[in-house]
Design a protein around this motif. Sequence first.
Motif, PDB file in Angstrom:
ATOM      1  N   LYS A  79       0.804  -1.221   0.000  1.00  0.00           N
ATOM      2  CA  LYS A  79       0.000   0.000   0.000  1.00  0.00           C
ATOM      3  C   LYS A  79       0.838   1.273   0.000  1.00  0.00           C
ATOM      4  N   VAL A  80       2.020   1.257   0.622  1.00  0.00           N
ATOM      5  CA  VAL A  80       2.807   2.474   0.779  1.00  0.00           C
ATOM      6  C   VAL A  80       3.958   2.538  -0.221  1.00  0.00           C
ATOM      7  N   ASP A  81       4.568   1.409  -0.529  1.00  0.00           N
ATOM      8  CA  ASP A  81       5.791   1.390  -1.329  1.00  0.00           C
ATOM      9  C   ASP A  81       5.614   0.831  -2.738  1.00  0.00           C
ATOM     10  N   ASP A  82       4.413   0.596  -3.171  1.00  0.00           N
ATOM     11  CA  ASP A  82       4.142   0.067  -4.518  1.00  0.00           C
ATOM     12  C   ASP A  82       4.785  -1.289  -4.791  1.00  0.00           C
ATOM     13  N   PHE A  83       4.915  -2.105  -3.746  1.00  0.00           N
ATOM     14  CA  PHE A  83       5.433  -3.460  -3.864  1.00  0.00           C
ATOM     15  C   PHE A  83       4.235  -4.381  -4.041  1.00  0.00           C
ATOM     16  N   LYS A  84       4.295  -5.274  -5.012  1.00  0.00           N
ATOM     17  CA  LYS A  84       3.190  -6.202  -5.226  1.00  0.00           C
ATOM     18  C   LYS A  84       3.605  -7.594  -4.757  1.00  0.00           C
ATOM     19  N   PRO A  85       3.033  -8.049  -3.624  1.00  0.00           N
ATOM     20  CA  PRO A  85       3.367  -9.399  -3.154  1.00  0.00           C
ATOM     21  C   PRO A  85       2.969 -10.447  -4.196  1.00  0.00           C
ATOM     22  N   ASP A  86       3.816 -11.445  -4.379  1.00  0.00           N
ATOM     23  CA  ASP A  86       3.466 -12.529  -5.292  1.00  0.00           C
ATOM     24  C   ASP A  86       2.811 -13.664  -4.498  1.00  0.00           C
ATOM     25  N   LYS A  87       2.461 -14.729  -5.192  1.00  0.00           N
ATOM     26  CA  LYS A  87       1.729 -15.815  -4.519  1.00  0.00           C
ATOM     27  C   LYS A  87       2.561 -16.462  -3.416  1.00  0.00           C
ATOM     28  N   TYR A  88       3.885 -16.475  -3.560  1.00  0.00           N
ATOM     29  CA  TYR A  88       4.726 -17.084  -2.531  1.00  0.00           C
ATOM     30  C   TYR A  88       4.810 -16.200  -1.284  1.00  0.00           C
ATOM     31  N   ASP A  89       4.784 -14.887  -1.479  1.00  0.00           N
ATOM     32  CA  ASP A  89       4.708 -13.976  -0.336  1.00  0.00           C
ATOM     33  C   ASP A  89       3.413 -14.221   0.435  1.00  0.00           C
ATOM     34  N   ILE A  90       2.333 -14.354  -0.298  1.00  0.00           N
ATOM     35  CA  ILE A  90       1.017 -14.547   0.326  1.00  0.00           C
ATOM     36  C   ILE A  90       0.936 -15.904   1.022  1.00  0.00           C
ATOM     37  N   ILE A  91       1.404 -16.950   0.362  1.00  0.00           N
ATOM     38  CA  ILE A  91       1.401 -18.290   0.977  1.00  0.00           C
ATOM     39  C   ILE A  91       2.242 -18.287   2.254  1.00  0.00           C
ATOM     40  N   GLY A  92       3.435 -17.717   2.189  1.00  0.00           N
ATOM     41  CA  GLY A  92       4.310 -17.664   3.361  1.00  0.00           C
ATOM     42  C   GLY A  92       3.674 -16.885   4.499  1.00  0.00           C
ATOM     43  N   ALA A  93       3.042 -15.764   4.177  1.00  0.00           N
ATOM     44  CA  ALA A  93       2.389 -14.953   5.204  1.00  0.00           C
ATOM     45  C   ALA A  93       1.228 -15.713   5.841  1.00  0.00           C
ATOM     46  N   LEU A  94       0.468 -16.428   5.045  1.00  0.00           N
ATOM     47  CA  LEU A  94      -0.653 -17.215   5.585  1.00  0.00           C
ATOM     48  C   LEU A  94      -0.154 -18.334   6.496  1.00  0.00           C
ATOM     49  N   ILE A  95       0.924 -18.990   6.100  1.00  0.00           N
ATOM     50  CA  ILE A  95       1.509 -20.036   6.942  1.00  0.00           C
ATOM     51  C   ILE A  95       1.938 -19.443   8.285  1.00  0.00           C
ATOM     52  N   ALA A  96       2.610 -18.289   8.233  1.00  0.00           N
ATOM     53  CA  ALA A  96       3.051 -17.629   9.470  1.00  0.00           C
ATOM     54  C   ALA A  96       1.852 -17.244  10.331  1.00  0.00           C
ATOM     55  N   LEU A  97       0.809 -16.711   9.719  1.00  0.00           N
ATOM     56  CA  LEU A  97      -0.373 -16.282  10.461  1.00  0.00           C
ATOM     57  C   LEU A  97      -1.086 -17.463  11.122  1.00  0.00           C
ATOM     58  N   ILE A  98      -1.199 -18.566  10.414  1.00  0.00           N
ATOM     59  CA  ILE A  98      -1.807 -19.764  11.005  1.00  0.00           C
ATOM     60  C   ILE A  98      -0.966 -20.242  12.187  1.00  0.00           C
ATOM     61  N   GLY A  99       0.346 -20.258  12.009  1.00  0.00           N
ATOM     62  CA  GLY A  99       1.229 -20.698  13.083  1.00  0.00           C
ATOM     63  C   GLY A  99       1.113 -19.846  14.329  1.00  0.00           C
ATOM     64  N   VAL A 100       1.071 -18.538  14.160  1.00  0.00           N
ATOM     65  CA  VAL A 100       1.004 -17.681  15.349  1.00  0.00           C
ATOM     66  C   VAL A 100      -0.355 -17.742  16.027  1.00  0.00           C
ATOM     67  N   CYS A 101      -1.400 -17.987  15.259  1.00  0.00           N
ATOM     68  CA  CYS A 101      -2.722 -18.163  15.883  1.00  0.00           C
ATOM     69  C   CYS A 101      -2.732 -19.406  16.768  1.00  0.00           C
ATOM     70  N   VAL A 102      -2.051 -20.456  16.313  1.00  0.00           N
ATOM     71  CA  VAL A 102      -1.931 -21.663  17.135  1.00  0.00           C
ATOM     72  C   VAL A 102      -1.142 -21.340  18.405  1.00  0.00           C
ATOM     73  N   ILE A 103      -0.048 -20.606  18.264  1.00  0.00           N
ATOM     74  CA  ILE A 103       0.791 -20.276  19.424  1.00  0.00           C
ATOM     75  C   ILE A 103       0.035 -19.460  20.465  1.00  0.00           C
ATOM     76  N   ILE A 104      -0.654 -18.424  20.041  1.00  0.00           N
ATOM     77  CA  ILE A 104      -1.200 -17.478  21.011  1.00  0.00           C
ATOM     78  C   ILE A 104      -2.639 -17.785  21.434  1.00  0.00           C
ATOM     79  N   TYR A 105      -3.440 -18.370  20.554  1.00  0.00           N
ATOM     80  CA  TYR A 105      -4.871 -18.512  20.857  1.00  0.00           C
ATOM     81  C   TYR A 105      -5.329 -19.936  21.184  1.00  0.00           C
ATOM     82  N   THR A 106      -4.423 -20.904  21.162  1.00  0.00           N
ATOM     83  CA  THR A 106      -4.797 -22.263  21.543  1.00  0.00           C
ATOM     84  C   THR A 106      -4.974 -22.315  23.061  1.00  0.00           C
ATOM     85  N   PRO A 107      -6.133 -22.807  23.533  1.00  0.00           N
ATOM     86  CA  PRO A 107      -6.330 -22.908  24.986  1.00  0.00           C
ATOM     87  C   PRO A 107      -5.326 -23.877  25.609  1.00  0.00           C
TER      88      PRO A 107
END
Length: 109
Positions: A79-107
Amino acid sequence: MAILKSLSIFILAGLCEIGGGYLIWLCLKEDKPWWYAALGAVVLAFYGVVATWQTNNFGRVYATYGGIFIVMALLWAWKVDDFKPDKYDIIGALIALIGVCVIIYTPRR
């Protein structure tokens, strides 16, 4: 409601870290005035305070913040620097997001 509050704190912390770092970057790399760096330093210091508002322990909070930072950094760059994430950026970010949700929100017991 606790998850929404926690996510809001993570997002605010991410905006402070990325925004503060970006202001310093602009000063040092893009020849912006010195006060960009000074303001960036203040915003980065505020990030350190915001991160303490989380109620979980230090290790989990900072591990989780790392994954959320990955997503936010890619969004900022897009949004700020005109960088366009590719599919691998998006896949990697989703993997990281799923992992951290498990770390912080798992009872836990």
